[in-house]
Design an enzyme around this catalytic site. Structure first.
Site, PDB file in Angstrom:
ATOM      1  N   ARG A 232      45.619  35.516  32.711  1.00 56.29           N
ATOM      2  CA  ARG A 232      44.709  34.714  33.537  1.00 56.29           C
ATOM      3  C   ARG A 232      43.349  35.391  33.660  1.00 56.29           C
ATOM      4  NH1 ARG A 232      47.056  32.921  39.224  1.00 56.29           N
ATOM      5  NH2 ARG A 232      46.530  35.074  39.727  1.00 56.29           N
TER       6      ARG A 232
ATOM      7  N   LYS B  12      39.873  32.720  38.513  1.00 56.15           N
ATOM      8  CA  LYS B  12      39.843  33.539  39.726  1.00 56.15           C
ATOM      9  C   LYS B  12      38.508  34.267  39.799  1.00 56.15           C
ATOM     10  CE  LYS B  12      43.419  35.917  42.312  1.00 56.15           C
ATOM     11  NZ  LYS B  12      43.344  35.070  43.486  1.00 56.15           N
TER      12      LYS B  12
ATOM     13  N   GLU C 275      44.479  22.546  46.842  1.00 59.71           N
ATOM     14  CA  GLU C 275      45.139  23.787  47.271  1.00 59.71           C
ATOM     15  C   GLU C 275      44.441  24.311  48.513  1.00 59.71           C
ATOM     16  OE1 GLU C 275      44.723  27.112  44.583  1.00 59.71           O
ATOM     17  OE2 GLU C 275      42.882  26.315  43.726  1.00 59.71           O
TER      18      GLU C 275
HETATM   19  N1  PLP Z   1      45.195  29.609  44.595  1.00 64.09           N
HETATM   20  C1  PLP Z   1      44.200  30.442  44.918  1.00 64.09           C
HETATM   21  C2  PLP Z   1      42.870  29.865  45.211  1.00 64.09           C
HETATM   22  C3  PLP Z   1      44.437  31.826  44.965  1.00 64.09           C
HETATM   23  O1  PLP Z   1      43.456  32.667  45.290  1.00 64.09           O
HETATM   24  C4  PLP Z   1      45.719  32.315  44.684  1.00 64.09           C
HETATM   25  C5  PLP Z   1      45.985  33.751  44.705  1.00 64.09           C
HETATM   26  O2  PLP Z   1      46.024  34.423  43.720  1.00 64.09           O
HETATM   27  C6  PLP Z   1      46.726  31.405  44.359  1.00 64.09           C
HETATM   28  C7  PLP Z   1      46.430  30.068  44.328  1.00 64.09           C
HETATM   29  C8  PLP Z   1      48.096  31.883  44.044  1.00 64.09           C
HETATM   30  O3  PLP Z   1      48.167  32.425  42.778  1.00 64.09           O
HETATM   31  P1  PLP Z   1      49.244  33.522  42.406  1.00 64.09           P
HETATM   32  O4  PLP Z   1      50.572  32.932  42.734  1.00 64.09           O
HETATM   33  O5  PLP Z   1      49.072  33.744  40.967  1.00 64.09           O
HETATM   34  O6  PLP Z   1      48.942  34.704  43.243  1.00 64.09           O
HETATM   35  C1  COI Z   2      46.407  36.607  45.986  1.00 65.10           C
HETATM   36  O1  COI Z   2      47.348  35.968  46.456  1.00 65.10           O
HETATM   37  O2  COI Z   2      46.576  37.591  45.250  1.00 65.10           O
HETATM   38  C2  COI Z   2      45.033  36.227  46.226  1.00 65.10           C
HETATM   39  O3  COI Z   2      44.187  36.646  45.501  1.00 65.10           O
HETATM   40  C3  COI Z   2      44.718  35.375  47.360  1.00 65.10           C
HETATM   41  C4  COI Z   2      43.716  35.976  48.271  1.00 65.10           C
HETATM   42  C5  COI Z   2      43.387  34.938  49.277  1.00 65.10           C
HETATM   43  C6  COI Z   2      44.188  37.230  48.928  1.00 65.10           C
END
Ligand code: PLP
Ligand code: COI
Length: 341
Positions: free
Chosen positions: A82, A184, A220
């Site tokens: 990612r 991200k 989200e």
């Molecule tokens: N959506 C957003 C905007 C996020 O910042 C995160 C955190 O990483 C997620 C979703 C969840 O992603 P992940 O499950 O890969 O941590």
């Molecule tokens: C994560 O879950 O790793 C994120 O980056 C989300 C953030 C809001 C802490």
């Protein structure tokens, strides 16, 4: 290995400086060999690309102590991939996947004393990130970059741990069609700050963002994807090109199907459907799977039948299976658990 003296059970989601971090510099078209360093400060030009035009991206993953005392991370290969996608979108040089995995391992090993003990409820949050460090004044990508990884021990993202939260339907948008919602990038979070401060002032824990084109579909929150459970126990999760492809959500979909035998629908989810769902949760590395008890849409309260006292029963099963896999007492699908030591 003697652990640091933290009150692990009561840690919040905050920053605690640890001993070592990883840094690699990109100069003259190549990444250097990288190293672990002790200094947590960064010195850069006043005109650095990151400072002027927000050219910065990041990742988030966790290291866990398993029941049998190993230290592991969860699907770090997907974070590496990612990050490469984020690099492409912001015109940054990709950091190779194998080097990413190696750097994560190095940082966790070097900070082993900060990895919370099994059963404490805390974990070591690992934050890889990259930014443009050379001077940029006309709008263009920087020529030089820094990739870094630090880590910090953390507790639950939402105060109260697995207690259901209340969220509001936001009037602010998080991502535009064809924008950067699917990567991200720090800029996605900068522009959510006013929205989250506003939501907190009004007494809400989080925002529910809608699709900015029609404002009818659920996207989200500022830091997590949604999972809904229907009254007949189907798992429904929004599909959109403008949300972050959560690794936790992708894992929960597989857990729901393969471990719990549940039907899963990944599709557009309309705000109008909210009142029909039985349960709702926020999923992400930081959020894990946090139950939502109530959504407020401009004064209209949508209360999920699972209530404000505890997680709904299906959300709980998903949570227990996922964390059981992460903590090593439920067998993981092949490749999900990356053993550090
Ligand atoms: N959506 C957003 C905007 C996020 O910042 C995160 C955190 O990483 C997620 C979703 C969840 O992603 P992940 O499950 O890969 O941590
Ligand atoms: C994560 O879950 O790793 C994120 O980056 C989300 C953030 C809001 C802490």
């Amino acid at each position: 290995m003697e652990k640091k003296n933290f009150d692990w059970e009561n840690l919040g989601f905050g920053y605690h400086e640890t001993e070592k971090r990883y840094v690699s510099n990109y100069k003259n078209g190549a990444w250097d060999e990288g190293a672990l360093i002790s200094d947590s400060k960064i010195v850069m030009s006043e005109c650095a690309g990151v400072l002027q035009y927000a050219q910065t991206i990041f990742e988030g993953l966790k290291a866990y102590t398993t029941e049998d005392g190993r230290i592991v991370t969860f699907r770090p290969d997907l974070n590496a991939e990612r990050l490469i996608g984020s690099c492409e979108r912001l015109e940054m040089p990709p950091f190779p996947k194998e080097r990413f995995l190696d750097a994560v391992t190095k940082v966790v090993v070097a900070n082993e004393a900060y990895v919370p003990p099994y059963g404490s409820g805390a974990t070591l949050y690992v934050r890889p990130y990259m930014f443009g460090i050379s001077p940029v004044i006309g709008v263009k990508p920087a020529e030089e970059y820094q990739f870094r990884i630090f880590c910090t021990p953390v507790g639950p993202y939402f105060k109260g741990g697995v207690h259901p939260i209340t969220i509001k339907v936001s009037d602010f948008d998080r991502a535009a069609p064809h924008g950067t919602g699917h990567i991200k990038a720090g800029l996605n979070y900068a522009m959510s700050l006013h929205a989250i401060v506003t939501a907190h002032k009004e007494g809400f824990d989080e925002n529910m963002y809608l699709d900015s084109a029609t404002r009818t579909k659920i996207e989200e929150t500022g830091g997590a994807n949604f999972i809904f459970i229907t009254k007949d126990n189907k798992v429904v999760t929004p599909k959109s090109s403008t949300i972050l492809p959560s690794i936790t959500r992708r894992s929960l979909v597989q857990v729901a199907k393969d471990y719990l035998g549940l039907e899963v629908e990944e599709r557009e989810v309309y705000k109008e459907e909210l009142k029909d769902f039985a349960e709702c949760g926020l999923c992400g590395t930081a959020a894990v799977l946090s139950p939502v008890g109530k959504v407020v849409d401009h004064g209209e309260e949508i209360c999920f039948p699972s209530g404000m006292d505890e997680m709904g029963p299906i959300t709980k099963k998903l949570y227990e299976t996922l964390t059981g896999i992460q903590m090593g007492h439920i067998e993981a699908p092949k490749g999900w658990i990356h053993v550090i030591r």
